[in-house]
Design an enzyme around this catalytic site. Sequence first.
Site, PDB file in Angstrom:
ATOM      1  N   SER A  13       0.804  -1.218   0.000  1.00 20.34           N
ATOM      2  CA  SER A  13       0.000   0.000   0.000  1.00 20.34           C
ATOM      3  C   SER A  13       0.848   1.284   0.000  1.00 20.34           C
ATOM      4  O   SER A  13       0.681   2.163  -0.839  1.00 20.34           O
ATOM      5  CB  SER A  13      -0.724  -0.008   1.319  1.00 20.34           C
ATOM      6  OG  SER A  13      -2.000   0.010   1.235  1.00 20.34           O
ATOM      7  N   TYR A  53      -3.655  -3.633  -3.975  1.00 11.74           N
ATOM      8  CA  TYR A  53      -3.498  -2.645  -2.893  1.00 11.74           C
ATOM      9  C   TYR A  53      -4.224  -1.328  -3.183  1.00 11.74           C
ATOM     10  O   TYR A  53      -4.706  -0.681  -2.272  1.00 11.74           O
ATOM     11  CB  TYR A  53      -2.011  -2.351  -2.657  1.00 11.74           C
ATOM     12  CG  TYR A  53      -1.266  -3.529  -2.070  1.00 11.74           C
ATOM     13  CD1 TYR A  53      -1.311  -3.790  -0.704  1.00 11.74           C
ATOM     14  CD2 TYR A  53      -0.553  -4.397  -2.881  1.00 11.74           C
ATOM     15  CE1 TYR A  53      -0.646  -4.871  -0.152  1.00 11.74           C
ATOM     16  CE2 TYR A  53       0.130  -5.488  -2.340  1.00 11.74           C
ATOM     17  CZ  TYR A  53       0.081  -5.721  -0.979  1.00 11.74           C
ATOM     18  OH  TYR A  53       0.741  -6.794  -0.441  1.00 11.74           O
ATOM     19  N   LYS A 195       2.222   4.985  17.804  1.00 11.78           N
ATOM     20  CA  LYS A 195       0.826   5.311  17.448  1.00 11.78           C
ATOM     21  C   LYS A 195       0.078   4.084  16.944  1.00 11.78           C
ATOM     22  O   LYS A 195      -1.143   3.989  17.084  1.00 11.78           O
ATOM     23  CB  LYS A 195       0.768   6.477  16.441  1.00 11.78           C
ATOM     24  CG  LYS A 195       1.339   6.199  15.054  1.00 11.78           C
ATOM     25  CD  LYS A 195       0.381   5.585  14.078  1.00 11.78           C
ATOM     26  CE  LYS A 195       1.093   5.064  12.851  1.00 11.78           C
ATOM     27  NZ  LYS A 195       0.195   4.449  11.877  1.00 11.78           N
TER      28      LYS A 195
HETATM   29  N1  LIG Z   1      -0.197   1.862   4.388  1.00 12.26           N
HETATM   30  C1  LIG Z   1      -0.010   3.020   4.975  1.00 12.26           C
HETATM   31  O1  LIG Z   1      -0.919   3.849   4.954  1.00 12.26           O
HETATM   32  C2  LIG Z   1       1.279   3.343   5.648  1.00 12.26           C
HETATM   33  C3  LIG Z   1       2.197   2.377   6.003  1.00 12.26           C
HETATM   34  N2  LIG Z   1       3.345   2.719   6.641  1.00 12.26           N
HETATM   35  C4  LIG Z   1       4.341   1.720   7.007  1.00 12.26           C
HETATM   36  O2  LIG Z   1       4.988   1.263   5.827  1.00 12.26           O
HETATM   37  C5  LIG Z   1       5.411  -0.081   5.991  1.00 12.26           C
HETATM   38  C6  LIG Z   1       4.897  -0.894   4.827  1.00 12.26           C
HETATM   39  O3  LIG Z   1       3.490  -0.842   4.902  1.00 12.26           O
HETATM   40  P1  LIG Z   1       2.508  -1.124   3.697  1.00 12.26           P
HETATM   41  O4  LIG Z   1       3.133  -0.886   2.388  1.00 12.26           O
HETATM   42  O5  LIG Z   1       1.280  -0.387   3.980  1.00 12.26           O
HETATM   43  O6  LIG Z   1       2.266  -2.688   3.953  1.00 12.26           O
HETATM   44  P2  LIG Z   1       1.512  -3.721   3.021  1.00 12.26           P
HETATM   45  O7  LIG Z   1       1.108  -4.842   3.885  1.00 12.26           O
HETATM   46  O8  LIG Z   1       0.502  -3.036   2.210  1.00 12.26           O
HETATM   47  O9  LIG Z   1       2.675  -4.184   2.030  1.00 12.26           O
HETATM   48  C7  LIG Z   1       3.856  -4.780   2.472  1.00 12.26           C
HETATM   49  C8  LIG Z   1       4.742  -5.090   1.287  1.00 12.26           C
HETATM   50  O10 LIG Z   1       5.833  -5.880   1.746  1.00 12.26           O
HETATM   51  C9  LIG Z   1       5.805  -7.131   1.115  1.00 12.26           C
HETATM   52  N3  LIG Z   1       6.123  -8.182   2.070  1.00 12.26           N
HETATM   53  C10 LIG Z   1       5.292  -8.843   2.870  1.00 12.26           C
HETATM   54  N4  LIG Z   1       5.968  -9.770   3.572  1.00 12.26           N
HETATM   55  C11 LIG Z   1       7.220  -9.691   3.182  1.00 12.26           C
HETATM   56  C12 LIG Z   1       8.372 -10.406   3.501  1.00 12.26           C
HETATM   57  N5  LIG Z   1       8.356 -11.413   4.363  1.00 12.26           N
HETATM   58  N6  LIG Z   1       9.516 -10.032   2.916  1.00 12.26           N
HETATM   59  C13 LIG Z   1       9.520  -9.014   2.034  1.00 12.26           C
HETATM   60  N7  LIG Z   1       8.453  -8.333   1.671  1.00 12.26           N
HETATM   61  C14 LIG Z   1       7.314  -8.667   2.245  1.00 12.26           C
HETATM   62  C15 LIG Z   1       4.429  -7.345   0.580  1.00 12.26           C
HETATM   63  O11 LIG Z   1       4.470  -8.220  -0.533  1.00 12.26           O
HETATM   64  C16 LIG Z   1       4.053  -5.926   0.220  1.00 12.26           C
HETATM   65  O12 LIG Z   1       4.587  -5.602  -1.037  1.00 12.26           O
HETATM   66  C17 LIG Z   1       4.886  -0.529   7.360  1.00 12.26           C
HETATM   67  O13 LIG Z   1       5.925  -0.428   8.297  1.00 12.26           O
HETATM   68  C18 LIG Z   1       3.795   0.478   7.676  1.00 12.26           C
HETATM   69  O14 LIG Z   1       3.638   0.683   9.067  1.00 12.26           O
HETATM   70  C19 LIG Z   1       3.638   4.011   6.918  1.00 12.26           C
HETATM   71  C20 LIG Z   1       2.778   5.021   6.563  1.00 12.26           C
HETATM   72  C21 LIG Z   1       1.530   4.763   5.911  1.00 12.26           C
HETATM   73  O1  LIG Z   2       0.876   4.791   9.284  1.00 13.04           O
HETATM   74  C1  LIG Z   2      -0.219   4.937   8.822  1.00 13.04           C
HETATM   75  C2  LIG Z   2      -0.838   6.274   8.693  1.00 13.04           C
HETATM   76  O2  LIG Z   2       0.077   7.281   8.935  1.00 13.04           O
HETATM   77  C3  LIG Z   2      -1.011   3.775   8.404  1.00 13.04           C
HETATM   78  O3  LIG Z   2      -1.560   3.178   9.514  1.00 13.04           O
HETATM   79  P1  LIG Z   2      -1.906   1.633   9.495  1.00 13.04           P
HETATM   80  O4  LIG Z   2      -0.589   0.898   9.299  1.00 13.04           O
HETATM   81  O5  LIG Z   2      -2.551   1.351  10.794  1.00 13.04           O
HETATM   82  O6  LIG Z   2      -2.821   1.404   8.329  1.00 13.04           O
END
Ligand SMILES: NC(=O)C1=CN([C@@H]2O[C@H](COP(=O)(O)OP(=O)(O)OC[C@H]3O[C@@H](n4cnc5c(N)ncnc54)[C@H](O)[C@@H]3O)[C@@H](O)[C@H]2O)C=CC1
Ligand SMILES: O=C(CO)COP(=O)(O)O
Length: 339
Positions: A13, A53, A195
Amino acid sequence: MRVKNLTVMGSGSWGTTFAKVLADANPEATVTLWARRDEVAEEIATKHTNSGYLGDLTLPFNITATSDAVAALNGAEMVVLAVPAQTLREQLTQWADAIPADAVIVSLMKGLERGTGLRMTQVVQEVLGTSDDKLVVLSGPNLAREIAREEPTASVVACSVTETADAVAQACTAAYFRPYTNRDVIGAEIGGIVKNIIALAVGMCDGMGMGDNTKATVITRGLAETTRLAVAIGGKAETMSGLAGMGDLVATCASSLSRNYTAGRLFGQGLSMDQVTSKMTQVAEGVKSCSAVLELAHENGVDMPIAAAASKVLDGSVPVIKMPKLLLDRDLKSEERNQ
Ligand SMILES: NC(=O)C1=CN([C@@H]2O[C@H](COP(=O)(O)OP(=O)(O)OC[C@H]3O[C@@H](n4cnc5c(N)ncnc54)[C@H](O)[C@@H]3O)[C@@H](O)[C@H]2O)C=CC1
Ligand SMILES: O=C(CO)COP(=O)(O)O
């Protein structure tokens, strides 16, 4: 920072959405997304969507994608890390030789490593040996789906070296995305990590049917315990009043888009860890970081009652219905001096 080659490692995402921010901010540059799964890389590269996503959102055409990490990292001036926190060390170890030595590393991740209690920038330093002037955290109220829809959003770019923070902020300034710089890397990271746990606790209360007084109480006292931890390990209290502290806390605790809040709600409705896990398709970092945060707090003599209560629900030692009692049956305290 005038950049030509930017790479985002992780096509979930936030990785995909942040690649869009970079691509919109730097129309002359190529943004390469690394995806773990071949089919996701293929879809992004050929159809300019990442439907798993971001639905039918069309990504900018200067985004390319591959599942070959070495190819993705080749020539990257900026490497953005967006994988689940607990997988970072293993991934980085595999990528280390392919990451250009002079690349700026930007962490988007909001988790604390279990077992070591290290923040993501500390994991990067351990594995890659990156110097402080090349190590950046981006954190703030940044729900990916809203940014993907180009809704106006601000964030924090933190680096101990101002010039690097300025350069990265420049490189991710888009019409709908406004970064502020900060030198407090520790504060920015702790704000994002804790958070998620507070959002789990708020979700639990909402899931049990509690109202807005409860929510405001948990958010406000959650910020107090986040600030105590940040300050104890070298962060600044002011950072916690900004976008990476209060801003992110409010957005996450208020939004059904938040995976942490959503997971908390499910716990609040009485679901078990297995049931919640089976419903979640994306990472909710707080679920795994919670115990590591409590260990870090304990090592630093910091009291974090909300995180401790959430942790007991997560590990199944206390039924969610008893969580409010854990929070209310405590010694009375002064609100002054952030006790
Ligand atoms: N989605 C959001 O709104 C926000 C997310 N974040 C942070 O960004 C980071 C990533 O979050 P998202 O992209 O939202 O997560 P997500 O769950 O949407 O995507 C994670 C990505 O990592 C990959 N992945 C999953 N397991 C894996 C593994 N074992 N090894 C390598 N890659 C793997 C997945 O295939 C996917 O591409 C997290 O730490 C989250 O807290 C920060 C700000 C906003
Ligand atoms: O970090 C985020 C917003 O700033 C996203 O929050 P979540 O990982 O709980 O979706």
